[in-house]
Design a protein around this motif. Sequence first.
Motif, mmCIF file in Angstrom:
data_model
loop_
_atom_site.group_PDB
_atom_site.id
_atom_site.type_symbol
_atom_site.label_atom_id
_atom_site.label_comp_id
_atom_site.label_asym_id
_atom_site.label_seq_id
_atom_site.Cartn_x
_atom_site.Cartn_y
_atom_site.Cartn_z
ATOM 1 N N LEU A 177 -8.693 -10.853 4.497
ATOM 2 C CA LEU A 177 -7.311 -10.391 4.419
ATOM 3 C C LEU A 177 -6.402 -11.607 4.364
ATOM 4 O O LEU A 177 -6.486 -12.491 5.223
ATOM 5 C CB LEU A 177 -6.941 -9.535 5.643
ATOM 6 N N ASP A 178 -5.544 -11.650 3.354
ATOM 7 C CA ASP A 178 -4.604 -12.763 3.213
ATOM 8 C C ASP A 178 -3.177 -12.228 3.231
ATOM 9 O O ASP A 178 -2.805 -11.384 2.405
ATOM 10 C CB ASP A 178 -4.856 -13.515 1.899
ATOM 11 N N ASP A 206 -1.986 -11.312 14.410
ATOM 12 C CA ASP A 206 -2.777 -10.113 14.701
ATOM 13 C C ASP A 206 -3.507 -9.601 13.459
ATOM 14 O O ASP A 206 -4.591 -8.998 13.567
ATOM 15 C CB ASP A 206 -1.877 -9.018 15.273
ATOM 16 N N ILE A 207 -2.936 -9.808 12.275
ATOM 17 C CA ILE A 207 -3.654 -9.447 11.043
ATOM 18 C C ILE A 207 -4.881 -10.334 10.878
ATOM 19 O O ILE A 207 -5.942 -9.877 10.427
ATOM 20 C CB ILE A 207 -2.710 -9.550 9.824
ATOM 21 N N ASP A 208 -4.771 -11.610 11.269
ATOM 22 C CA ASP A 208 -5.944 -12.500 11.249
ATOM 23 C C ASP A 208 -7.027 -11.989 12.205
ATOM 24 O O ASP A 208 -8.227 -12.027 11.885
ATOM 25 C CB ASP A 208 -5.543 -13.926 11.636
ATOM 26 N N VAL A 245 -0.642 -7.494 1.754
ATOM 27 C CA VAL A 245 -1.915 -8.102 2.130
ATOM 28 C C VAL A 245 -2.852 -8.084 0.929
ATOM 29 O O VAL A 245 -2.987 -7.067 0.241
ATOM 30 C CB VAL A 245 -2.562 -7.327 3.300
ATOM 31 N N ASP A 246 -3.496 -9.220 0.663
ATOM 32 C CA ASP A 246 -4.556 -9.294 -0.349
ATOM 33 C C ASP A 246 -5.883 -8.991 0.341
ATOM 34 O O ASP A 246 -6.264 -9.670 1.304
ATOM 35 C CB ASP A 246 -4.612 -10.674 -0.991
ATOM 36 N N LEU A 247 -6.585 -7.977 -0.149
ATOM 37 C CA LEU A 247 -7.879 -7.576 0.419
ATOM 38 C C LEU A 247 -8.994 -7.964 -0.543
ATOM 39 O O LEU A 247 -8.941 -7.635 -1.736
ATOM 40 C CB LEU A 247 -7.892 -6.061 0.653
ATOM 41 N N VAL A 265 -9.253 1.834 5.588
ATOM 42 C CA VAL A 265 -9.384 1.210 6.910
ATOM 43 C C VAL A 265 -8.419 0.036 7.049
ATOM 44 O O VAL A 265 -7.794 -0.160 8.099
ATOM 45 C CB VAL A 265 -10.839 0.755 7.135
ATOM 46 N N THR A 266 -8.268 -0.746 5.984
ATOM 47 C CA THR A 266 -7.372 -1.896 6.031
ATOM 48 C C THR A 266 -5.915 -1.457 6.159
ATOM 49 O O THR A 266 -5.157 -2.007 6.977
ATOM 50 C CB THR A 266 -7.547 -2.754 4.769
#
Length: 329
Positions: A118-119, A97-99, A305-307, A68-69
């Motif tokens: 999400l980072d 938008d990722i934020d 991205v760090d999940l 999903v991410t």
Amino acid sequence: MAHVSIDLPDGERFRGSDRGQLLVVAGLVMAVSLVALVVLLNATIYSENVATRGIEAADGEATEVRVVTVEGVGETIDAVNRAHEGEDPPTDAALADIDELEERLGRSYARRGATVQLDADASRTSGGDRVDTAGKDTSLANATNATSYTVAGNIDGTRGFVLDLEVDSLASSTAGDAADEAFHVVVDPAGNERREVYVYRDDGSDDVVVAAGDGGEDPAVVCTVDPVGADRVSVDVTGERLDGEPCVGLWPSDRLAPGNEHTLEVGNGDAADGVIRATVRPTNTELVTDVDDADTAGAVYDATVDLTYRTAELWFETTLRVAPGEPDA
């Protein structure tokens, strides 16, 4: 036969009935022991099954949130790129938008008692260029009416290289005549053999044919589709698909690993009408293209991205590089 007797404390001897009772008692002891053993084995098996199901459930949950991410970040990047028309990549807009995506995922997974984090930051986001000919005439000859030209050069990454073509505009040809008659694109790796991908209508059946060849040799048919009245056909070169169905053999992964310099070109551009789209990552030099300036714009090529995903039973962390539409190595 000798008779063996056992002296009891009061001097009596075992009678036949005594020996029978002893056998019955021994049998009961053995039966109870076997039942206990079966119960213990069943309990052990049940415990292992429960533990295994717990692990499988956790693995499935982690896989789901990862997929999903990746899909969400990919769609976010492409949406920002489509809306952008400037020269510089819209990195800040993509990160914002990722934020927002993190907040939406957080609200969704909160129903399960989970948190999602999400980072991403600009230092781990690569810039590139988006090439999209949708704003020009439908003919795939370029602005100077050249039928052979460079779509993108001085690049070391390509993703989402898609041809959206009008069926009726495609030249009628055969595999043997495609090099001279059919619209095609060329993927030219530096220092390696070229791959040509041809799109045409079959001279006999009018099916749309996608054929591939190397180094100018006669191409071989890779896949076909009956357009059944459709106006357009989509060829995803990097994704190796024709109208959404697998069409393996279009992208030269065997000679073009990610990071290798290459060029994207068009041949017989007057043999098809439609749109070419691609997101590319230039090398240290500027993008080279013969497509109109108005049809190129700065773009985000990829983002790392760090999940982090947490529930009461699971703590899952991973780092994801998202480059939607990039071919497999």
